[in-house]
Design an enzyme around this catalytic site. Structure first.
Site, PDB file in Angstrom:
ATOM      1  N   GLY A 214       0.679  -1.065  -0.050  1.00 40.55           N
ATOM      2  CA  GLY A 214       0.073  -0.100   0.041  1.00 40.55           C
ATOM      3  C   GLY A 214       0.911   1.197   0.101  1.00 40.55           C
ATOM      4  O   GLY A 214       0.227   2.230  -0.471  1.00 40.55           O
TER       5      GLY A 214
ATOM      6  N   ASP B 228      -7.187   0.527   6.719  1.00 45.10           N
ATOM      7  CA  ASP B 228      -7.321  -0.728   7.451  1.00 45.10           C
ATOM      8  C   ASP B 228      -6.371  -1.648   8.040  1.00 45.10           C
ATOM      9  O   ASP B 228      -6.158  -2.484   7.435  1.00 45.10           O
ATOM     10  CB  ASP B 228      -8.595  -1.476   7.153  1.00 45.10           C
ATOM     11  CG  ASP B 228      -9.154  -2.492   7.933  1.00 45.10           C
ATOM     12  OD1 ASP B 228      -8.690  -2.818   9.109  1.00 45.10           O
ATOM     13  OD2 ASP B 228      -9.673  -3.332   7.567  1.00 45.10           O
TER      14      ASP B 228
ATOM     15  N   ASP C  37      -1.629  -3.621  13.924  1.00 44.54           N
ATOM     16  CA  ASP C  37      -0.724  -2.796  14.812  1.00 44.54           C
ATOM     17  C   ASP C  37       0.407  -2.377  14.141  1.00 44.54           C
ATOM     18  O   ASP C  37       0.976  -2.906  13.137  1.00 44.54           O
ATOM     19  CB  ASP C  37      -0.431  -3.539  16.197  1.00 44.54           C
ATOM     20  CG  ASP C  37      -1.671  -3.870  16.912  1.00 44.54           C
ATOM     21  OD1 ASP C  37      -2.641  -2.872  16.893  1.00 44.54           O
ATOM     22  OD2 ASP C  37      -2.112  -4.983  17.464  1.00 44.54           O
TER      23      ASP C  37
END
Length: 340
Positions: free
Chosen positions: A187, A205, A208
């Site tokens: 991404g 989205d 952690d």
């Protein structure tokens, strides 16, 4: 994806601390009962056999446990360990690198809020980018917005997509929408190459800030997001627990206030199976038309006949949208201190 892999509860290994997993090169682990070795690590409690215990240095000194009825899948992708099990009380559970990502019972609270908080805060969003979100839940929720014409999703781990489609069809149903374009890749790299001003909204989205998701919490990534947004565009990113991670939240808020010249807000929701039972979101807008995240301006399409395979909303409504921005005093003090 390989065929379903099942194992008995007692055949699963004892959970190691996450740092130990990162230093491990995929070697075998000793099982709880000492009977042989398997390569896939898990988080089964060594204190209470038959229970999954989520243990991590991200929340030291505590653990959340779920009783396991059956292990449905264990696998190791190029990026992380993937487990699916049937729990006694929360339905099927997806676990990545020892951390619960979703359960059938409470996934609605996370998926609906991370999606509708940003999309209901602007008028007629048309192009939406999802970073991460391989389980498809955010796609399912974005598809409720009839104004949306294009939904791009960039997920680094194809195994997560495949596992979600097989074991969580009511979550992964979003992939069936013809507006969805799936990109398997990084991404961070995808956003660097995105044309300036492409998207009305970006939803991050992520898991952690450890391992493959770490870059999604750093300043260069937020700069790429801001560049990819049209003027007055919005971003919503997972932003940890205000009970556990105020230091991380403080850094995220500071970075976002430096980069996003529109609105910058923190919101939160209740998810029982996440550490501390809550999870937060950073909501920011790029320079341009003003966005008031606390007041929804767009309605969600509730005509179920126009939303293939969608169940009604279970968590989100206009009232809870506004309430999500009400912070406890200790968190408000820290976040407000980062105001420009």
């Amino acid at each position: 994806m390989s065929s379903t892999q099942e194992a008995s509860v007692t055949d699963l290994p004892v959970k190691r601390p996450r740092e130990a997993e990162e230093d491990n090169n995929g070697g075998a682990m000793e099982t709880e009962n000492g009977g042989g070795e398997i390569k896939e690590p898990s988080c089964m409690s060594s204190i209470i056999p038959g229970w999954f215990s989520e243990i991590s240095p991200m929340w030291p000194g505590e653990a959340h446990s779920l009783k396991v009825e059956k292990i449905l899948f264990q696998g190791k992708s190029d990026y992380q360990d993937v487990i699916v099990f049937q729990s006694a009380t929360y339905g099927k559970v997806l676990v990545l690198d020892g951390v619960i990502q979703l359960t059938e019972r409470d996934e609605c609270a996370y998926q609906e809020m991370i999606t509708h908080l940003p999309l209901c805060s602007i008028s007629n969003p048309k192009k939406v980018l999802v970073i991460g979100g391989g389980d498809g839940g955010v796609l399912r929720e974005v598809a409720r917005h009839s104004s949306v014409e294009q939904i791009d999703i960039c997920e680094i781990d194809k195994m997560v997509v495949d596992v979600a489609k097989q074991y969580f069809p009511n979550v992964a149903v979003g992939y069936e929408d013809p507006r969805v374009n799936l990109i398997i890749g990084d991404g961070v790299a995808f956003l660097k190459n995105a044309a300036e001003g492409t998207y009305d909204a970006v939803i991050v989205d992520s898991s952690d800030p450890i391992g493959p998701a770490k870059e999604l919490f750093e300043k260069p990534f937020f700069e790429s997001v801001n560049r990819a947004l049209r003027p007055g565009g919005v971003v919503c990113t997972q932003a940890e627990s205000l009970w556990l991670h105020m230091d991380i939240i403080e850094d995220i808020v500071s970075n976002c206030r430096d980069i996003f010249k529109g609105s910058v807000n923190y919101a939160w929701t209740s998810v029982p199976t996440y550490p501390s039972g809550v999870i937060g979101f950073m909501l920011c807008s790029s320079e341009g038309p003003q966005v008031d995240f606390k007041k929804p301006v767009s309605l969600i399409d509730t005509d179920e006949s126009s939303i293939k395979s969608h169940c009604p909303l279970k968590y989100y409504n206009a009232e809870i949208h506004s309430a999500a921005f009400c912070l406890p005093s200790f968190a408000k003090k820290v976040i407000d201190s980062k105001a420009n």
